[in-house]
Design an enzyme around this catalytic site. Structure first.
Site, PDB file in Angstrom:
ATOM      1  N   LYS A 198      -7.612   9.024   9.574  1.00  0.00           N
ATOM      2  CA  LYS A 198      -8.143   7.806  10.207  1.00  0.00           C
ATOM      3  C   LYS A 198      -6.947   7.033  10.768  1.00  0.00           C
ATOM      4  CE  LYS A 198      -9.064   3.818  10.021  1.00  0.00           C
ATOM      5  NZ  LYS A 198      -8.505   2.853  11.028  1.00  0.00           N
ATOM      6  N   GLY A 251       0.032   1.133   4.736  1.00  0.00           N
ATOM      7  CA  GLY A 251      -0.407  -0.102   5.366  1.00  0.00           C
ATOM      8  C   GLY A 251      -0.088  -1.287   4.478  1.00  0.00           C
ATOM      9  N   SER A 252      -0.911  -2.311   4.568  1.00  0.00           N
ATOM     10  CA  SER A 252      -0.621  -3.553   3.845  1.00  0.00           C
ATOM     11  C   SER A 252      -0.899  -3.411   2.349  1.00  0.00           C
ATOM     12  CB  SER A 252      -1.469  -4.694   4.413  1.00  0.00           C
ATOM     13  OG  SER A 252      -2.842  -4.393   4.270  1.00  0.00           O
ATOM     14  N   THR A 253      -0.183  -4.183   1.561  1.00  0.00           N
ATOM     15  CA  THR A 253      -0.405  -4.208   0.108  1.00  0.00           C
ATOM     16  C   THR A 253      -1.822  -4.668  -0.199  1.00  0.00           C
ATOM     17  OG1 THR A 253       1.930  -4.489  -0.384  1.00  0.00           O
ATOM     18  CG2 THR A 253       0.398  -5.318  -2.042  1.00  0.00           C
ATOM     19  N   GLU A 254      -2.302  -5.621   0.596  1.00  0.00           N
ATOM     20  CA  GLU A 254      -3.657  -6.146   0.414  1.00  0.00           C
ATOM     21  C   GLU A 254      -4.701  -5.027   0.519  1.00  0.00           C
ATOM     22  OE1 GLU A 254      -4.333  -8.721   3.692  1.00  0.00           O
ATOM     23  OE2 GLU A 254      -6.382  -9.189   3.087  1.00  0.00           O
ATOM     24  N   GLY A 256      -4.064  -1.825   0.386  1.00  0.00           N
ATOM     25  CA  GLY A 256      -3.738  -0.820  -0.643  1.00  0.00           C
ATOM     26  C   GLY A 256      -4.529  -1.070  -1.926  1.00  0.00           C
ATOM     27  N   GLU A 273       1.662   3.748   0.304  1.00  0.00           N
ATOM     28  CA  GLU A 273       2.968   3.319   0.830  1.00  0.00           C
ATOM     29  C   GLU A 273       2.712   1.989   1.514  1.00  0.00           C
ATOM     30  OE1 GLU A 273       5.573   2.261   3.026  1.00  0.00           O
ATOM     31  OE2 GLU A 273       5.424   4.070   4.273  1.00  0.00           O
ATOM     32  N   CYS A 307       8.029  -1.126   7.459  1.00  0.00           N
ATOM     33  CA  CYS A 307       7.751  -1.489   6.061  1.00  0.00           C
ATOM     34  C   CYS A 307       9.028  -1.753   5.283  1.00  0.00           C
ATOM     35  CB  CYS A 307       6.916  -0.394   5.400  1.00  0.00           C
ATOM     36  SG  CYS A 307       7.554   1.252   5.693  1.00  0.00           S
ATOM     37  N   GLU A 405       5.751 -10.846   3.559  1.00  0.00           N
ATOM     38  CA  GLU A 405       6.073  -9.885   4.618  1.00  0.00           C
ATOM     39  C   GLU A 405       5.605 -10.454   5.958  1.00  0.00           C
ATOM     40  OE1 GLU A 405       3.969  -5.980   4.795  1.00  0.00           O
ATOM     41  OE2 GLU A 405       5.990  -5.158   5.006  1.00  0.00           O
TER      42      GLU A 405
END
Ligand code: NAI
Ligand code: MG
Length: 501
Positions: A198, A251-254, A256, A273, A307, A405
């Site tokens: 995706k 992608g973003s920690t959010e 993730g 990651e 990142c 970030e």
């Protein structure tokens, strides 16, 4: 959704003929079971050139129904053994073929990256090179992952088999729209898995072109499926799918954290990651010229949308002013402009959302009392999502601009007293992806490299990534290590076999 027919020549001004040919024509489709198909809903979305805000192409907007089809195709391709039972040499040949095709279409792919993402063409060319290297690297691993024989009792024989995990859902971001394909697909395929990819909705085009090249390489149907679409719909359906064995996300920690929650339904394997706020520590005995130049590249490459970008620069008090002057001068040398122009050294941010987000942080920096020694504002271009390369002084590590970030061309310079102070401040973050150390003192370099809690540490350099070495995060920068032999663990599982003799 009805949309105006894009004027490709204007949106993709300066692009090569084969790129214009790729962009024109009907909306781009999904690759499912070896065929290009529309989204079941018929929906499409626009992908934009961030340098001029014009529509490059319409792209199929896949959602849960299309993910279901793609997962079913990947499942069939896996269960029939169409891919795995082909054997390692043959799989290696396919990966090498994909690498060759990407290499021979390198200029075209580089232009597509630049048009869709905005990074300068020289950076896209180097992204193509790294992508090719990663496919070739994992082609080598297809024939080199081993089980073991174990010291069992005399009447027993025990050995282990390394087997693929199965169907892998792979969700990638827009900052490295080609290289992240290789980080995900190449090891998954090398070890016998099948894939549903995706791509990010901001940059679907390089993935679609790679899908065409994968078809040209002649991979069996259903081994690689590509579903373009949005995060919460297509991405969310893939992460939650009961018939997906593993999900790999960058992608973003959010997001993730959402992926991890979604994976709980069937306990799928997860590797993440995620974001970073990486410290880059400059001691007074650093090779200063190189430290200035590579730290600037370390934070400004890809408009800072990296990142592991060197966003928090810790500079020893004695050299703080000199370093600040010199890196601000470097920032001011950067040529912001049309990214297909070969003299441009910084392009626009990827999207209007990212632009707004970064401009919001520039305002926050003013409110928090930071001083913009370079940049600190949007670019002068009337169109496009440009931000000037920015260096802030008068910053301390507790300010939000030093903790969150930003994902734009923005560095903060924070003074430190001594080694302990540098390590303490460097580690005072929820993230742990990258870190830099600049010093000529060999033992200090290694001591600080050990003390910094990050997945990659660069000594007297910054941001180098080679597929031979693992990459990934400590703390909330994620878990699992991609690249290197470590991705064997991500894409295989171990079976223990006992034989009674
Ligand atoms: P994002 O994390 O939302 O998007 C990355 C990928 O995840 C895209 O393919 C997206 O479609 C997908 N996605 C989004 N929501 C999802 C969901 N609920 N379920 C499954 N998949 C989902 O990142 P976004 O919104 O583009 O950027 C926001 C911030 O994230 C950036 O400003 C940056 O701080 C960070 N980021 C970090 C990246 C990295 O390389 N670590 C890459 C991209 C963004
Ligand atoms: Mg998002």
């Amino acid at each position: 959704m009805a949309a105006a027919v894009p004027s490709i020549e204007s949106a993709a001004v300066g692009a090569a003929a084969e790129v214009l040919r790729f962009l024109s024509g009907p909306p781009k489709q999904l690759l499912i079971d070896g065929k290009w198909v529309n989204a079941k809903s018929g929906a499409t979305f626009e992908t934009i050139n961030p340098a001029n805000e014009e529509v490059l192409a319409l792209v199929a907007e896949g959602d849960k129904a299309d993910i279901d089809d793609a997962v079913a195709a990947a499942r069939r391709a896996f269960e029939t053994g169409r891919w795995q039972s082909m054997g390692p040499h043959q799989r290696a040949r396919y990966l090498l073929k994909i690498a060759d095709l990407i290499e021979s279409h390198g200029e075209e792919l580089a232009q597509l990256i630049t048009l869709d993402n905005g990074k300068p063409i020289a950076e896209s060319i180097s992204e193509v090179g790294r992508t090719v290297d990663t496919f070739r690297y994992y082609a080598g691993w297809a024939t080199k992952f081993y089980g073991e024989t174990n010291p069992s009792a005399p009447a027993l024989f025990n050995y282990t088999l390394r087997e693929p995990v199965g169907v892998c859902g792979q969700i990638i971001p827009w900052n490295g729209p080609l290289s992240t394909i290789s980080w995900k697909i190449a090891p998954a395929l090398a070890f016998g898995n099948t894939v549903v990819l995706k791509p990010a909705e901001q940059t679907p085009l390089p993935a679609i072109r790679v899908g065409e090249l994968i078809c040209e390489a002649g991979l069996p149907d259903g081994v690689v499926n590509i579903v373009t679409g949005f995060g919460p719909t297509a991405g969310g359906a893939l992460a939650a799918h009961p018939n997906v064995d593993k999900v790999a996300f960058t992608g973003s920690t959010e997001v993730g954290k959402l992926i991890l929650q979604a994976s709980a339904g069937n306990l799928k394997r997860v590797s993440l990651e995620l974001g970073g706020k990486s410290p880059n520590v400059i001691f007074p005995d650093a090779p200063l010229e190189a430290a200035v130049a590579m730290s600037a590249t370390g934070v400004f490459r890809n408009q800072g949308q990296v990142c592991c970008a060197a966003t928090r620069m810790f500079v020893q008090e004695r050299i703080y002013d000199e370093f600040a002057d010199r890196i601000a001068a470097k920032a001011n040398e950067i040529k912001l402009g049309a990214p297909l122009d070969r003299t441009t050294t910084m392009g626009p941010l990827v999207s209007s959302e990212q632009h707004e987000r970064v401009l919001g942080y520039l305002k926050l920096a003013r409110d928090e009392g930071a001083y913009a020694k370079a940049g600190g504002e949007r670019g002068p271009q009337p169109k496009g999502y440009f931000v000037k390369p920015t260096i802030y002084t008068q910053v301390h590590n507790a300010m939000r601009i030093a903790r969150e970030e930003i994902f734009g061309p923005v560095a903060v310079l924070i003074p430190f007293k001594d080694e302990n102070d540098a390590v303490f401040q460097g580690n005072d973050t929820i993230y742990g992806l990258g870190a830099g150390v600049w010093t000529r003192d060999l033992s200090r370099a290694h001591k600080v490299a050990r003390a910094l809690r990050a997945g990659s540490v660069w000594i007297n350099c910054y941001g180098l990534i080679d597929p031979i070495s693992p990459f990934g995060g400590y703390k909330q920068s994620g878990f699992g290590r991609e690249l290197g032999p470590q991705s064997i663990d991500l894409y295989t599982q171990i079976k223990s076999v006992y034989v009674k003799l």
